[in-house]
Design an enzyme around this catalytic site. Structure first.
Site, PDB file in Angstrom:
ATOM      1  CB  CYS A  99      -0.946  -0.225   1.247  1.00 29.37           C
ATOM      2  SG  CYS A  99      -1.671   1.400   1.482  1.00 29.37           S
ATOM      3  CD  GLU A 100      -0.522   5.307  -4.021  1.00 30.63           C
ATOM      4  OE1 GLU A 100      -1.018   6.277  -3.889  1.00 30.63           O
ATOM      5  OE2 GLU A 100       0.326   4.964  -4.701  1.00 30.63           O
ATOM      6  CG  HIS A 101      -2.512   5.333   1.143  1.00 28.79           C
ATOM      7  ND1 HIS A 101      -3.680   4.879   0.800  1.00 28.79           N
ATOM      8  CD2 HIS A 101      -2.099   6.534   0.139  1.00 28.79           C
ATOM      9  CE1 HIS A 101      -4.226   5.579  -0.236  1.00 28.79           C
ATOM     10  NE2 HIS A 101      -3.398   6.337  -0.766  1.00 28.79           N
ATOM     11  CG  HIS A 102      -1.101   3.115   6.121  1.00 33.85           C
ATOM     12  ND1 HIS A 102      -2.186   2.897   5.446  1.00 33.85           N
ATOM     13  CD2 HIS A 102      -0.946   3.940   6.990  1.00 33.85           C
ATOM     14  CE1 HIS A 102      -2.834   3.857   6.118  1.00 33.85           C
ATOM     15  NE2 HIS A 102      -2.116   4.594   7.033  1.00 33.85           N
ATOM     16  CD  GLN A 140      -8.113  -4.345  -4.711  1.00 33.18           C
ATOM     17  OE1 GLN A 140      -7.881  -4.735  -3.498  1.00 33.18           O
ATOM     18  NE2 GLN A 140      -8.921  -5.150  -5.153  1.00 33.18           N
ATOM     19  CG  HIS A 168      -6.069  -3.372   0.708  1.00 31.40           C
ATOM     20  ND1 HIS A 168      -5.254  -2.644   0.177  1.00 31.40           N
ATOM     21  CD2 HIS A 168      -6.886  -4.097   0.085  1.00 31.40           C
ATOM     22  CE1 HIS A 168      -5.938  -2.766  -0.962  1.00 31.40           C
ATOM     23  NE2 HIS A 168      -6.661  -3.609  -1.255  1.00 31.40           N
ATOM     24  CB  CYS A 170      -3.437  -0.546   5.373  1.00 33.85           C
ATOM     25  SG  CYS A 170      -4.305  -0.426   4.200  1.00 33.85           S
TER      26      CYS A 170
END
Length: 211
Positions: A99-102, A140, A168, A170
């Site tokens: 995940c590019e956020h976490h 995704q 996910h 996250c």
């Protein structure tokens, strides 16, 4: 080969490897040591002394999609298909992404189908394209669109269908902490986009033999 790909595919974003100025090994290991200290642990204790080096090596493997071009994987096609022009479906392509956020794992399966227009590509190349995009920081939704778009742009088939189902971490490891929930995304181009019947056929074939 590059000239052929460029002729077949006008969009240049798939040809350019999205690599910028990477830090050197020492900078990477220093950053990992900082993160270890941030967790509250001691980066100098025996079990963590070599962790920065291991993490750097692991990142090179997990994010090697930035060094690969998905269009090049699709560059070699075959025209001797005995007139076959119906759905080609590669189902249950397992992948691991982040995940590019976490920067925590996304674990899932991709189902990719296309309707050829005189040319087909080796089946392993479809799986390879999934892996290339998976081995980058992702959402995704974006990954689903990227897979469909590059196949459409390079092969120019009559249509492409992509479905991804993934868990996910996250959501499972932090925040709401809901283990076992999955996210489903799909996208369609060409004939698939214009025909609900073709969409239903694709989804039925995916579900009929899905694990």
């Amino acid at each position: 080969m590059d000239a052929v790909i460029k002729k077949l595919m006008p969009k240049s974003e798939y040809l350019e490897k999205p690599v910028t100025d990477r830090p050197d090994q020492a900078e990477v290991e220093a950053a990992v040591r900082t993160l270890l200290r941030w967790t509250g642990d001691n980066p100098d204790r025996e079990g963590l002394v070599d962790t920065p080096k291991r993490v750097a090596k692991a990142f090179l493997e997990m994010f090697n999609g930035y060094d690969m071009c998905p269009a090049e994987e699709l560059g070699r096609t075959f025209e001797e298909v005995a007139g076959y022009d119906d759905l080609v479906l590669v189902r249950d392509i397992e992948f691991h992404s982040h995940c590019e956020h976490h920067m925590v794992p996304i674990i899932g399966r991709a189902h990719v189908g296309y309707l050829p227009d005189g040319r087909v590509v080796g089946l392993s190349k479809i799986a390879r394209v999934v892996d290339i995009f998976a081995h980058r920081l992702q959402t995704q939704e974006a990954m689903t669109a990227q897979i469909a778009n590059v196949i459409q742009d390079v092969l120019n088939p009559r249509g492409v269908a992509v479905m991804i189902e993934a868990e996910h971490m996250c959501m499972a490891m932090r925040g709401i902490r809901k283990q076992g929930s999955t996210t489903l995304t799909s996208t369609f181009t060409g004939v698939f986009k214009d025909s609900p019947e073709e969409q239903l056929r694709f989804m039925t074939m995916v579900r009929h033999g899905s694990k």
